[in-house]
Design an enzyme around this catalytic site. Structure first.
Site, PDB file in Angstrom:
ATOM      1  N   LYS A 155      -6.029   9.924  -0.068  1.00  0.00           N
ATOM      2  CA  LYS A 155      -6.208   9.227  -1.286  1.00  0.00           C
ATOM      3  C   LYS A 155      -7.650   9.240  -1.964  1.00  0.00           C
ATOM      4  O   LYS A 155      -8.389   9.343  -1.009  1.00  0.00           O
ATOM      5  CB  LYS A 155      -5.877   7.333  -1.553  1.00  0.00           C
ATOM      6  CG  LYS A 155      -5.340   6.975  -2.389  1.00  0.00           C
ATOM      7  CD  LYS A 155      -4.708   5.581  -2.080  1.00  0.00           C
ATOM      8  CE  LYS A 155      -4.777   5.371  -2.931  1.00  0.00           C
ATOM      9  NZ  LYS A 155      -3.899   3.467  -3.133  1.00  0.00           N
TER      10      LYS A 155
HETATM   11  O1  G3P Z   1      -4.403   0.366  -3.563  1.00  0.00           O
HETATM   12  C1  G3P Z   1      -4.873   0.607  -4.984  1.00  0.00           C
HETATM   13  C2  G3P Z   1      -4.272  -0.981  -5.865  1.00  0.00           C
HETATM   14  O2  G3P Z   1      -2.455  -0.957  -6.182  1.00  0.00           O
HETATM   15  C3  G3P Z   1      -4.826  -1.969  -6.396  1.00  0.00           C
HETATM   16  O3  G3P Z   1      -4.435  -3.407  -6.082  1.00  0.00           O
HETATM   17  O4  G3P Z   1      -4.467  -5.472  -6.688  1.00  0.00           O
HETATM   18  O5  G3P Z   1      -6.523  -4.530  -6.118  1.00  0.00           O
HETATM   19  O6  G3P Z   1      -5.760  -3.957  -8.018  1.00  0.00           O
HETATM   20  P1  G3P Z   1      -4.956  -3.863  -6.782  1.00  0.00           P
END
Ligand code: G3P
Length: 220
Positions: free
Chosen positions: A87
């Site tokens: 990533k």
């Molecule tokens: O892995 C990236 C992502 O899904 C982050 O999610 O909830 O931290 O915005 P969030």
């Protein structure tokens, strides 16, 4: 559409796998730190443990922000398991790294994507996945689902191979909306996936079927 789980929590990954619908896992530095993992060696072991549970792509994020650092980390991560996807954030060096790693046959997930322009560049560089952050756009009163629609349209128009992986999913409704918008993959918390199962008419229907059965056929 593929279902990924967005967590580094082993128990939740196992539970999602037991449902029989899990296609992969995504993690990020915040998610791995939530698991209390201390030290790089332990982190790498944790990724291997996840890969041993799930037969599908597992995203592991670099923490370097310069090209050389990203490449060194990416090669270390990719060597852990054939299902590791590296990533990489959509910054200038990240874009160069995605192109370099794609040419070397290493899978990438271009992350922290908040615009169609960023998604277009990720696809041009050959990213395996692009991750628009739906929930974080909604958080700043922008429209995360609209971004998924727009990226899907551009990718369809040009026939890009990059898979649209909707990330930062906060609710069950987000999963449905991303499916409608044409996401190839949705990565979500376990709770949002389990929410897809819920309907009060299913619960009351089962209750009534069992009552009727037990009052007649099942009578002793
Ligand atoms: O892995 C990236 C992502 O899904 C982050 O999610 O909830 O931290 O915005 P969030």
């Amino acid at each position: 559409m593929k279902f990924f789980i967005d967590t580094a929590n082993i128990e939740q990954i196992k539970e999602a796998k037991s449902l029989g619908i899990l296609d992969g896992v995504t993690t990020n530095p915040s998610l791995v730190s939530k698991e209390g993992i201390v030290g790089r060696d332990n982190l790498l072991k944790h990724y291997i443990e996840i890969c041993n549970i799930v037969q599908g792509d597992v995203s592991a994020e670099v923490i370097s922000t310069d090209f050389n650092g990203m490449i060194t980390e990416a090669e270390e991560l990719a060597a852990l398991d054939p299902n590791i996807v590296v990533k990489i954030p959509i910054i200038k060096d990240g874009l160069k790294a995605i192109k370099y790693l794609t040419d070397k046959g290493i899978k990438t997930n271009c992350t922290l994507v908040f615009s169609t322009g960023q998604a277009l560049l990720a696809a041009k560089a050959g990213a395996t996945y692009v991750s628009p952050f739906v929930g974080r756009l909604d958080d700043v009163s922008s429209d995360g689902i609209e971004l998924v629609y727009n990226i899907a349209e551009i990718y369809r128009y040009y026939g890009f191979d990059t898979q649209l992986l909707a990330a930062s999913i906060r609710s069950t409704q987000h999963i449905i909306q991303c499916a409608q918008a044409g996401a190839d993959v949705v990565t979500s918390p376990l709770s949002a996936i389990l929410g897809l199962l819920k309907h009060p008419l299913t619960d009351s229907g089962i209750k009534k079927f069992l009552e009727d059965y037990n009052n007649t056929v099942g009578k002793k």
